[in-house]
Design a protein around this motif. Structure first.
Motif, short mmCIF file in Angstrom:
data_model
loop_
_atom_site.label_atom_id
_atom_site.label_comp_id
_atom_site.label_asym_id
_atom_site.label_seq_id
_atom_site.Cartn_x
_atom_site.Cartn_y
_atom_site.Cartn_z
N LEU A 137 71.64 7.36 38.63
CA LEU A 137 71.93 8.75 38.28
C LEU A 137 71.20 9.70 39.23
O LEU A 137 71.77 10.69 39.70
N ARG A 138 69.93 9.40 39.53
CA ARG A 138 69.17 10.26 40.45
C ARG A 138 69.80 10.25 41.84
O ARG A 138 69.88 11.29 42.51
N THR A 139 70.23 9.07 42.30
CA THR A 139 70.88 8.98 43.61
C THR A 139 72.15 9.81 43.64
O THR A 139 72.41 10.56 44.59
N PHE A 140 72.97 9.68 42.60
CA PHE A 140 74.20 10.46 42.50
C PHE A 140 73.90 11.96 42.58
O PHE A 140 74.59 12.71 43.30
N MET A 141 72.88 12.42 41.85
CA MET A 141 72.58 13.85 41.84
C MET A 141 72.07 14.33 43.19
O MET A 141 72.35 15.45 43.61
N ARG A 142 71.32 13.48 43.92
CA ARG A 142 70.89 13.86 45.26
C ARG A 142 72.09 14.04 46.18
O ARG A 142 72.17 14.99 46.96
N TRP A 143 73.04 13.10 46.09
CA TRP A 143 74.26 13.23 46.90
C TRP A 143 75.00 14.52 46.58
O TRP A 143 75.46 15.23 47.47
N LYS A 144 75.12 14.80 45.29
CA LYS A 144 75.91 15.97 44.88
C LYS A 144 75.21 17.26 45.31
O LYS A 144 75.88 18.22 45.76
N SER A 145 73.89 17.32 45.19
CA SER A 145 73.15 18.50 45.64
C SER A 145 73.34 18.72 47.14
O SER A 145 73.53 19.85 47.60
N SER A 146 73.30 17.63 47.92
CA SER A 146 73.50 17.74 49.36
C SER A 146 74.92 18.22 49.67
O SER A 146 75.13 19.01 50.60
N GLN A 147 75.88 17.76 48.90
CA GLN A 147 77.27 18.20 49.10
C GLN A 147 77.40 19.69 48.82
O GLN A 147 78.05 20.42 49.58
N TYR A 148 76.78 20.17 47.74
CA TYR A 148 76.82 21.60 47.45
C TYR A 148 76.22 22.40 48.60
O TYR A 148 76.73 23.46 48.99
N LEU A 149 75.11 21.90 49.16
CA LEU A 149 74.44 22.60 50.25
C LEU A 149 75.33 22.63 51.49
O LEU A 149 75.46 23.66 52.14
N ARG A 150 75.98 21.49 51.81
CA ARG A 150 76.85 21.42 52.99
C ARG A 150 78.04 22.35 52.88
O ARG A 150 78.51 22.90 53.88
N THR A 151 78.56 22.52 51.68
CA THR A 151 79.78 23.31 51.48
C THR A 151 79.50 24.75 51.06
O THR A 151 80.44 25.51 50.80
N GLY A 152 78.24 25.12 51.01
CA GLY A 152 77.91 26.51 50.70
C GLY A 152 78.04 26.90 49.25
O GLY A 152 78.15 28.09 48.94
N GLY A 208 76.73 26.88 45.12
CA GLY A 208 75.50 26.85 44.36
C GLY A 208 75.24 25.45 43.81
O GLY A 208 76.17 24.78 43.35
N ASP A 209 74.01 25.00 43.85
CA ASP A 209 73.65 23.65 43.42
C ASP A 209 73.44 23.61 41.91
O ASP A 209 72.42 24.05 41.40
N LEU A 210 74.42 23.06 41.20
CA LEU A 210 74.29 22.94 39.75
C LEU A 210 73.08 22.09 39.37
O LEU A 210 72.42 22.36 38.36
N PHE A 211 72.78 21.09 40.19
CA PHE A 211 71.72 20.16 39.83
C PHE A 211 70.33 20.67 40.18
O PHE A 211 69.35 19.93 40.09
N ALA A 212 70.25 21.93 40.59
CA ALA A 212 68.95 22.57 40.73
C ALA A 212 68.46 23.08 39.38
O ALA A 212 67.31 23.52 39.26
N HIS A 213 69.31 23.01 38.36
CA HIS A 213 68.97 23.50 37.04
C HIS A 213 68.58 22.34 36.12
O HIS A 213 69.35 21.39 35.95
N ARG A 214 67.40 22.43 35.57
CA ARG A 214 66.90 21.35 34.73
C ARG A 214 67.82 21.09 33.53
O ARG A 214 67.97 19.94 33.08
N GLY A 215 68.46 22.14 33.02
CA GLY A 215 69.34 21.97 31.87
C GLY A 215 70.52 21.07 32.18
O GLY A 215 70.92 20.23 31.35
#
Length: 385
Positions: free
Chosen positions: A202-217, A219-226
């Motif tokens: 799960l942590r690996t998946f969220m790292r990938w998704k955060s990087s994808q959000y950053l690459r595509t401009g 907002g990173d949903l996974f920057a929110h603890r909720g």
């Protein structure tokens, strides 16, 4: 049973029937109400969607305290549930706004509440939606448009879906099969896990998704603890009527793609797909899309919903579609007037951009440039301090 004394009113559905409404926090619902909620879903294929399940509403309510559920009763018998998030000026929006693909109520057969009376009972002025089930609610003051949501039809099983793909998207199917074989040869045996409970995955998946959000401009949903807490909860939620699902595609021992979704006995929802960019040349996301379809069909799922929005890959893999509504319903109130001159026009602009791929690409590029510039400025400022 919940204590139905929070906020009550009478809701006229027609000239004969009078319904009562109690607006409560999701956590206040008891086992009998939750069982009825699931029973209404099971009886109606259109309502049997994971985003309308009580498990999703409860998970979002853990970090969004504005979530409420309007419990609709007729003669002391509960006949419906209307989950929503309450916003400023009395505007109600769907639970999980910004990261969900279905809105609306879950109702017993024949129950069609009047939206204006429902809003009045909950102390609301406007219900704004963008993935609403058509025909559920009625209101004299409303505005809505229909939009298609692509899906993979699995009612006849996975083999039948493959046959349809051979007829309408043979190049796509051949490409996916070729890349899957090549991935297996180059990296290791390709295998798929439909429901992984691995916390590190799960942590690996969220790292990938955060990087994808950053690459595509974006907002990173996974920057929110909720959001993180919600996925951690859903990953371990599984019952007869609902399951959260971290699905992982492996090549040998390497995790190459992952998808966090949810499913009911009838419907699987495409939610958060991602993959390791190192393996991008193999199109691991497409490989997983096919494998997810196969696993879902094996479970008896009838539809793999790909989510509203125009994307080339959805057109390649879809075999059908359903329609959802976007718009608003309202009752006479100050909040309604404010909404008409603020949020409603903005949404029309958003829809105009989304419907035109070339404009959408330019807006995305501008957004990426802005975010990159802001990140560099923040880094520079941090070094100066």
């Amino acid at each position: 049973m919940f204590i139905a004394q929070k906020m009550t009113a009478r809701c006229c559905v027609d000239s004969v029937s009078i319904m009562q409404i109690a607006a409560v926090r999701p956590q206040e619902l008891g086992a009998p109400e939750l069982a009825l909620w699931r029973e209404f879903q099971a009886a109606d294929p259109i309502q049997d969607n994971p985003f309308l399940s009580p498990e999703f509403t409860l998970a979002v309510a853990e970090f969004r305290p504005s979530v409420r559920v309007a419990v609709i009763s007729d003669g002391g018998t509960v006949v419906g549930f209307f989950p929503y998030q309450r916003h400023a000026t009395g505007v109600a929006r769907p639970v999980g706004q910004g990261f969900r693909d279905r809105d609306g109520a879950v109702l017993a057969a024949g129950c069609r509440p009047d939206a204006a009376a429902l809003l009045r009972a909950c102390g609301l002025a406007v219900w704004q939606f963008d993935h609403q089930i058509p025909g559920q609610l009625t209101a004299a003051s409303s505005r809505a448009q229909l939009f298609p949501t692509p899906l993979i039809d699995l009612r006849e099983g996975f083999d039948s879906y493959v046959q349809v793909m051979r007829r309408r998207s043979s190049v796509t199917l051949k490409g996916v099969n070729y890349k899957r074989r090549k991935l297996g040869r180059d990296v290791g045996e390709v295998r798929h896990e439909m429901r992984s409970l691995d916390a590190e995955a799960l942590r690996t998946f969220m790292r990938w998704k955060s990087s994808q959000y950053l690459r595509t401009g974006k907002g990173d949903l996974f920057a929110h603890r909720g959001i993180i807490g919600m996925l951690e909860r859903l990953q371990h939620t599984c019952s007869e009527r609902f399951a959260g699902s971290l699905s992982v595609l492996y090549a040998g021992e390497r995790m190459v793609a992952a998808h966090f979704g949810m499913y009911t006995p009838r419907a699987l929802a495409l939610w958060f797909p991602s993959y390791d960019p190192e393996f991008g040349k193999y199109s691991p996301g497409f490989i997983q899309l096919m494998t997810l379809s196969e696993d879902a069909a094996r479970l008896g799922v009838e539809a793999f919903e790909l989510g509203r929005g125009r994307h080339a890959y959805k057109d390649q893999f879809k075999t059908g579609e359903i329609h959802v509504m976007e718009g608003w319903m309202a009752r006479p109130a100050l909040g309604t007037a404010i909404h008409r001159v603020t949020a409603a026009p903005r949404q029309e602009v958003v829809n105009f951009v989304r419907a035109r791929p070339q404009i959408r690409a330019k807006v995305g590029a501008m957004r990426l440039t802005f975010r990159s510039t802001r990140a560099r400025v923040n880094n520079f400022t941090g070094r100066q301090r």
